[in-house]
Structures are given as structure tokens and as C-alpha cells.
Design a protein around this motif. Structure first.
Motif, PDB file in Angstrom:
ATOM      1  N   SER A   1       2.641   6.449  -2.441  1.00  0.00           N
ATOM      2  CA  SER A   1       3.348   7.195  -3.108  1.00  0.00           C
ATOM      3  C   SER A   1       3.428   7.246  -4.515  1.00  0.00           C
ATOM      4  O   SER A   1       3.312   8.776  -5.033  1.00  0.00           O
ATOM      5  N   ALA A   2       2.913   6.362  -5.265  1.00  0.00           N
ATOM      6  CA  ALA A   2       2.542   6.744  -6.945  1.00  0.00           C
ATOM      7  C   ALA A   2       1.431   7.666  -6.949  1.00  0.00           C
ATOM      8  O   ALA A   2       1.434   8.588  -7.900  1.00  0.00           O
TER       9      ALA A   2
ATOM     10  N   VAL B   1       2.874   0.466 -12.024  1.00  0.00           N
ATOM     11  CA  VAL B   1       3.142   0.128 -11.007  1.00  0.00           C
ATOM     12  C   VAL B   1       2.653  -1.356 -10.539  1.00  0.00           C
ATOM     13  O   VAL B   1       3.379  -2.252 -10.162  1.00  0.00           O
ATOM     14  N   GLU B   2       1.469  -1.382 -10.589  1.00  0.00           N
ATOM     15  CA  GLU B   2       0.592  -2.629 -10.077  1.00  0.00           C
ATOM     16  C   GLU B   2       1.141  -3.797 -10.920  1.00  0.00           C
ATOM     17  O   GLU B   2       1.579  -4.871 -10.480  1.00  0.00           O
ATOM     18  N   LEU B   3       0.895  -3.736 -12.172  1.00  0.00           N
ATOM     19  CA  LEU B   3       1.006  -4.946 -13.228  1.00  0.00           C
ATOM     20  C   LEU B   3       2.534  -5.332 -13.174  1.00  0.00           C
ATOM     21  O   LEU B   3       2.668  -6.461 -13.149  1.00  0.00           O
ATOM     22  N   PRO B   4       3.287  -4.429 -13.140  1.00  0.00           N
ATOM     23  CA  PRO B   4       5.035  -4.735 -13.106  1.00  0.00           C
ATOM     24  C   PRO B   4       5.167  -5.547 -11.972  1.00  0.00           C
ATOM     25  O   PRO B   4       5.900  -6.535 -11.812  1.00  0.00           O
ATOM     26  N   LEU B   5       4.680  -5.061 -10.747  1.00  0.00           N
ATOM     27  CA  LEU B   5       4.936  -5.771  -9.320  1.00  0.00           C
ATOM     28  C   LEU B   5       4.201  -7.169  -9.165  1.00  0.00           C
ATOM     29  O   LEU B   5       4.741  -7.942  -8.658  1.00  0.00           O
ATOM     30  N   ALA B   6       2.981  -6.948  -9.855  1.00  0.00           N
ATOM     31  CA  ALA B   6       2.472  -8.273  -9.824  1.00  0.00           C
ATOM     32  C   ALA B   6       2.859  -9.310 -10.900  1.00  0.00           C
ATOM     33  O   ALA B   6       2.366 -10.697 -11.020  1.00  0.00           O
TER      34      ALA B   6
ATOM     35  N   PRO C   1       0.938  -1.297  -0.116  1.00  0.00           N
ATOM     36  CA  PRO C   1       0.072  -0.062   0.136  1.00  0.00           C
ATOM     37  C   PRO C   1       0.843   1.193   0.023  1.00  0.00           C
ATOM     38  O   PRO C   1       0.455   2.225  -0.809  1.00  0.00           O
ATOM     39  N   SER C   2       2.059   1.216   0.633  1.00  0.00           N
ATOM     40  CA  SER C   2       2.729   2.460   0.778  1.00  0.00           C
ATOM     41  C   SER C   2       3.385   2.649  -0.585  1.00  0.00           C
ATOM     42  O   SER C   2       3.521   3.978  -0.922  1.00  0.00           O
TER      43      SER C   2
END
Length: 212
Positions: free
Chosen positions: A119-120, A134-139, A114-115
């Protein structure tokens, strides 16, 4: 009567083996492609619409509990989407592949720190930019893990598609069972197992690369 030499047996069945392997790959890849096209966007949508979680994941879970042979049988009498042949097989395989892809896409996006998300957003990103950058690359590693599980599962379940006339390597297995021919059974089972191992190794390698 002396058994047919192994070399002659393989040479005799080589053309059909290539054709059945091609059918097996086509059924698997088509089903995985459709399942990914449905499961990944739906998994992402569920993170934005929590009310969908119960219905989307519940449906995928229910389908996963249906025995594969029964699911193939259920589809045969259904108009338009059912019948004998590859169409019913692709639909059944897609349904089986949906759960791991959907669940991993959902868990991957939801599991982003969540942090990092905050931040994004503080940097002025829109929801679409947050998802894409952010989310898709990390997932991605978890999503690819779902594709890996779904693909390996599909390779195995596709052997049953031969029972409804869809072809594939299962044709050798069921012909071998009917004729009590161990060589024919192995001719279908061994390539199917090798395809599953190759898919697991290849997607596992890609998953590790993306994770790094």
C-alpha cells in the motif's frame, strides 16, 4: 574478632562503589551504543540484501557461542584492538550485544505486513520513505526488545571485564572471591543485579509505550 558493622563497611567502600558503578555503566552504555549503531543498520540492510543474512547472522551467532571469559582472553594479545583494559572489554561486550540487536532489527523490518508495504509503495513512496515512515515505526517495539535483551546481558557480562583490568562492579566480586569475603562479593553482585533490573524495567516500559 567481631565483623565490621555493615554501616561502617558501606561507608568505607561508598566512594569506590560509586566509581565502580560509573565504570560499569560507561562500559555497558558504550558497548550498547556501538552495537546498536552497527546492528540496526546491518539488520535493515540484510532485509534488502538477503545474501547478507547467512554471513551477518551467522557471525553474530558464532560470537554468541564463545564463552565470555574466553572471548576476553582472545582479545588481549590482538594488536590495536586488544590489550588489557577497557578497550578490549568494550569490543567484547559489543560483540555479545550485537546478536539480539541485529536479529530483532532484521525480524522487525522483515515482519512488516506485506499488504502494508504494498500500500505504501502504491501511494508513491520511495524505498527510503517506506523504511523511515512505515517499516521502522512498525518494527520499533521489536528493535527495542532486542536492545533490552542486549543491555541486560551486557550488564551481567561486564562484571567479567574486571579480570582484564577494565574496572566495573566485577572488581568487588573477584576481590571478594580471592579474599573469601562475602560482603565484597555482594557489594559487586547486588548493584549489578539492580542495574540489570532497572534496565529491564525501563526498556520494557518504553517498549510497551511504543507498542501502544
Amino acid at each position: 574478632m567481631n565483623p565490621q558493622p555493615l554501616g561502617e563497611f558501606l561507608a568505607l567502600h561508598a566512594p569506590e562503589l560509586l566509581r565502580r558503578t560509573g565504570e560499569h555503566l560507561w562500559l555497558t552504555l558504550l558497548a550498547i551504543g556501538i552495537a546498536a549503531a552497527i546492528g540496526i543498520p546491518l539488520g535493515v540492510a540484510v532485509t534488502r540484501r538477503p545474501r547478507l543474512e547467512r554471513w551477518a547472522l551467522g557471525f553474530a551467532n558464532v560470537v554468541q557461542t564463545i564463552p565470555s571469559l574466553a572471548l576476553f582472553g582472545f582479545l588481549i594479545p590482538i594488536p590495536l584492538i586488544g590489550g588489557i583494559g577497557a578497550r578490549s572489554a568494550v569490543i567484547a561486550l559489543t560483540l555479545y550485544a550485537l546478536l539480539p540487536i541485529l536479529r530483532n532489527a532484521y525480524e522487525g523490518v522483515r515482519g512488516v505486513d506485506p499488504s502494508v508495504r504494498e500500500s505504501a509503495l502504491a501511494m508513491g513512496m520511495t524505498d527510503w520513505q517506506l523504511l523511515r515512515l512505515v517499516e521502522l515505526p512498525l518494527a520499533a517495539p521489536l528493535i527495542l526488545a532486542g536492545l533490552r535483551v542486549a543491555t541486560v546481558t551486557c550488564v551481567g557480562v561486564t562484571t567479567i571485564a574486571a579480570l582484564i583490568g577494565a574496572g566495573g562492579l566485577g572488581t568487588f566480586i573477584f576481590t571478594g572471591l580471592q579474599t573469601v569475603n562475602a560482603r565484597l562479593i555482594l557489594l559487586g553482585a547486588v548493584p549489578s543485579a539492580l542495574l540489570a533490573l532497572a534496565a529491564d524495567f525501563g526498556l520494557g516500559w518504553a517498549e510497551r509505550r511504543i507498542a501502544r
